[in-house]
Structures are given as structure tokens and as C-alpha cells.
Design an enzyme around this catalytic site. Sequence first.
Site, short mmCIF file in Angstrom:
data_model
loop_
_atom_site.label_atom_id
_atom_site.label_comp_id
_atom_site.label_asym_id
_atom_site.label_seq_id
_atom_site.Cartn_x
_atom_site.Cartn_y
_atom_site.Cartn_z
N GLU A 246 31.53 5.38 45.39
CA GLU A 246 30.45 4.51 45.89
C GLU A 246 31.08 3.15 46.12
OE1 GLU A 246 27.47 5.56 46.49
OE2 GLU A 246 27.39 7.45 45.41
N CYS A 280 25.72 -4.15 46.57
CA CYS A 280 26.39 -3.46 47.67
C CYS A 280 25.44 -3.20 48.83
CB CYS A 280 26.97 -2.14 47.16
SG CYS A 280 25.75 -1.14 46.31
N GLU A 384 33.11 -7.48 53.99
CA GLU A 384 32.20 -7.65 52.87
C GLU A 384 32.53 -8.95 52.13
OE1 GLU A 384 32.49 -5.21 49.28
OE2 GLU A 384 30.33 -4.87 49.37
#
Length: 483
Positions: A246, A280, A384
Amino acid sequence: MNALNYIDGIFVDSVDGSTLPNVNPATGEVIGTIARSKKADVEVAVHAAMQARKDWAALSMLERADWLDRMADGLEQRKEDIAQRESTDTGKPLALARRVDAQRSIDNFRFFANVARQQEPEVFEMSDATNVVHRNPIGVVGLITPWNLPLYLLSWKVAPALLMGNTIVAKPSEMTPLTASLMCEVASDIGLPVGVINVLHGYGPEVGQAILEHPSIGAISFTGGTATGRHVAATAAPMFKKLSLELGGKNATIVLDDADLDAAVEGAVRAGFTNGGQVCLCGSRILVHRSIADEFTRQLVESVDAMICGPPDDPSTQIGALISVEHLQKVESYIELGVEEGGTILTGGTRKMTGPITPSGEGAYLRPTIIDGLEHTARTSTEEIFGPVVTIHRFDSEEEAIEMANSTEYGLAGSIWSTDLDRAHSIAKQIETGIIWVNTWLHRDLRTPFGGVKNSGVGREGGRWSLGFFSEPLNVCIKRDQE
Ligand code: NAD
């Protein structure tokens, strides 16, 4: 408060006695030490987990579900303690830690206990034979988790791993050890069989790496950054370990021309800045139809300007400290990059731009920041950042919105804001991602699959997907009529 390892039901120092400092990012104070574990600690923990696995696996799933409920009860009694520790370790607002982190950590255990009670036998009949699918445990599993939602994410793995009969060697982030220790205190208090849960603290490249490499650990469930995930896969895949990854996200919030503007603005703020943008799933790139972009942006800036950034224990705080000064500097470097790439800062900015946020200037604080005018393919718009920074981009057609949403290497989540649900649904199906919310964000049903595509990960967790990951199906085919 010092964070010790928990092995075979006992809290212990690392084998070589070394420690790391634990820093409160809201104050910069050292609040304790953390065991700095290495390969030798992994050996001891894996040995304990191997010893425990036979008896644990011999329990029925319903008996193990009862243990999960006892874990949930124990955590519930310590709910305020979970929130306090989480807020101290991460700098997040205490109110958020209570509402989200503490509650969800309890809920994860309860949820998987209930899932167990709803399991039906998996039987496939043939004309002359019956197939019965058994879900066997893998054995010892390794769980590695990040700092943004520490116990929330750890318990999301611990509960299904235990339920399926595995024993655990877990490594929480070295930035946030305190609630993993609390979970072990609860396990000890309720008398969970020793060796079933083992927790090791320390640095990823030391203790994490040794977990990845240990031949007796059959599966790795990892949540963290994409670069680390790539390394996890490169290490564990050649050993044929089962892997769940993940990873990071750069998620789009898509606001269509028929959106309810107030709801979309509120949703974009929540998606952009919850937990200081350190989720996230955060919607860090806002795509808005050109016809409503000016009004949407005006309202967004007004809302974000009004956000209160301050100490985690102040009930009015909406944005607390970031996880560390080093992370804050990384986020600031992206704001500077955004300016270099031609962006305009509509609100917020680096500490140099805004001035100090707390009177003392201490703590890893940053004002929530909106950057406009960047290409949707710019680095600031596609990499990110994992902080309170969003970029805004305008589109003219649905096709363009979809193309923009898909133009990153990530594919974890996103949201679409529209009053036409069929239209939103049709667009949702064309986004390369694992989850899309329509007119909401982070609205989680724990039964549904959770995970990403592209560089956001491999595999899914949640509900039956977690049960599938943490078990090995064994099909027994029984021929009925012997001729
Ligand atoms: P990170 O990758 O730096 O660390 C995650 C964990 O991996 C930590 O426990 C760390 O110690 C460990 N680690 C580091 N190097 C290792 C190695 N060589 N071997 C084994 N373990 C190692 O991530 P982070 O900074 O803690 O967390 C932020 C990242 O996590 C963001 O990218 C965010 O998007 C991602 N994240 C993803 C999800 C999701 O569900 N997809 C959820 C939360 C966070």
C-alpha cells in the site's frame, strides 16, 4: 516514555541495548527513547512467533474472533491514551486523533471479529465430487507500517492477520512507536497467548530489512512510500513471499461544472488538508471546470485562509505540526519548486514566506498552502508531497479532466463532485485508481477493497481481500461415488 520491543509476551530492550530518540514534532522535545532493533532482534521475535503459531492456528476462527473482540475492548478502555500518544508522536490535533486514529484502531479489531462470524463455508459441488476450500494460515507474517496513521494502519493488518491464524512480527514507523507499544500492553493485559504478537522498533533499513529478508516470514504486508515499496518488493519477491504493498498517492479532486459549490469546497478542504495533508488518500491536485474555477478558487482560498494551524492540544486547532522538521523542509522544498515551475501561491507558503507560525517558532508547523497556475504535468502537480499543499488546475471537458487525473504515476484514490450521479459514476470508471468517492471523501466501508494501481501499490486489503491475503487457500476435492 520509552518504547521497548515486545517479544514472546515480554517488553525488552534491543539485543545490543541501542536506542533512538523519540521527538515530539510539535515542540521539538525528546520525549523518550525507542529500541533500535536489528537482525538479532528479528531472530528472537521470529523464534517466538514460530513457537506460538501451532497453538494459535489450532484455534477456530471464531475463537480467534473472540480474541479480537477482547483486543477491541482493551483498546476501547485506553481510547484517550491512544489519542494522547498518537497526537504526541505525530503532532496531529488531539481532536483528530480521538475521532479518527483511536476510534478506527478499535473498529478494525471489531470489524474483523464480525467478518469472521459472517463467513460461509466455501464449497463447490461437481456432479461427482465436492470441493471444500480451507483458508490455512501462512505462518509468521511481517507487518511494516508508516507514521501518518500509526495504530489505525497497524491494527488494519494485525486484526486480519491474527484472525486467519498467523503470528506476527510487526515494525511500526520509528517516528511513531508509542501506540504500537500500547497495543502490546493491551495484548499482555488480556492474556493473549505469548508470541502471537511481536513488535520490534527501529529503523527501516536495519530492523525492517531484516524482517523482509527472514526466510521464516512467509508474507509481508507493507504500507509506506513508493520508493520503499519498490525496495520491499525487490527484496521479498525473489524469496516468493506473499506481498501486499500500500504505497503513495497523488489523488485528484475533480469538481465538475454542475457541482454543489459549497459541498465541493468543503470536500476539497477536507481532502486536501486532513492530518496536515499527510494521508495517502489526500486530494492534493484539484481539477476544476473552467466555468466555475474562479468562484470555486475564491471560496477555497477563503476557507483555507481561515484554518487554524497550531498546537495539537488546542481544541480549535485544525492543522497541527507535521511529522518532523526534516519532513517540513521537504514539503517546503516542493513549495519552492512550485514557484520555480511558474506557480502562484494563493495562500500559505514556506515559513520564510509566511513568517513563524507559533510564537516561539518551535515545532514542525506549516500554513496550508494552495498553488495555482502550474501545468498539471509539473513535478509539483504530480509528485507526492505528503503535506498541506494542493495545486489547482482548470479543465474544459470531461475528457480533459480524465486525462489530467490519470497523468501521474500514482493511482490510489480520488473524488468527483457533481450533482449528476450517473455522470460522476461514468467518469469514475475511467480514472486509473483504486477508489473514487462521489460527493464525499474518505467515506470508508471496511468491507470494500482498499489499495492502489500503478505506483500506488499491489494488491488490496479490506474485508475479504484481507482474509485472502493473510491466508493460503487449500482446495480439497472429494470424489463421491467410487466405481
Ligand atoms: P516509508 O516508506 O519511509 O516508511 C514506511 C515503513 O517502512 C516505516 O516503518 C519504515 O521504517 C519502513 N522502512 C523503511 N525502509 C525500509 C527497508 N529498507 N526495509 C523495510 N522497511 C523499511 O514511509 P513513511 O514516510 O513512513 O510514510 C509515508 C508514506 O506512506 C507516503 O508515501 C504515503 O502515501 C504512504 N502511505 C500509504 C498508505 C496506503 O494505504 N496506500 C497509507 C499511509 C501512508
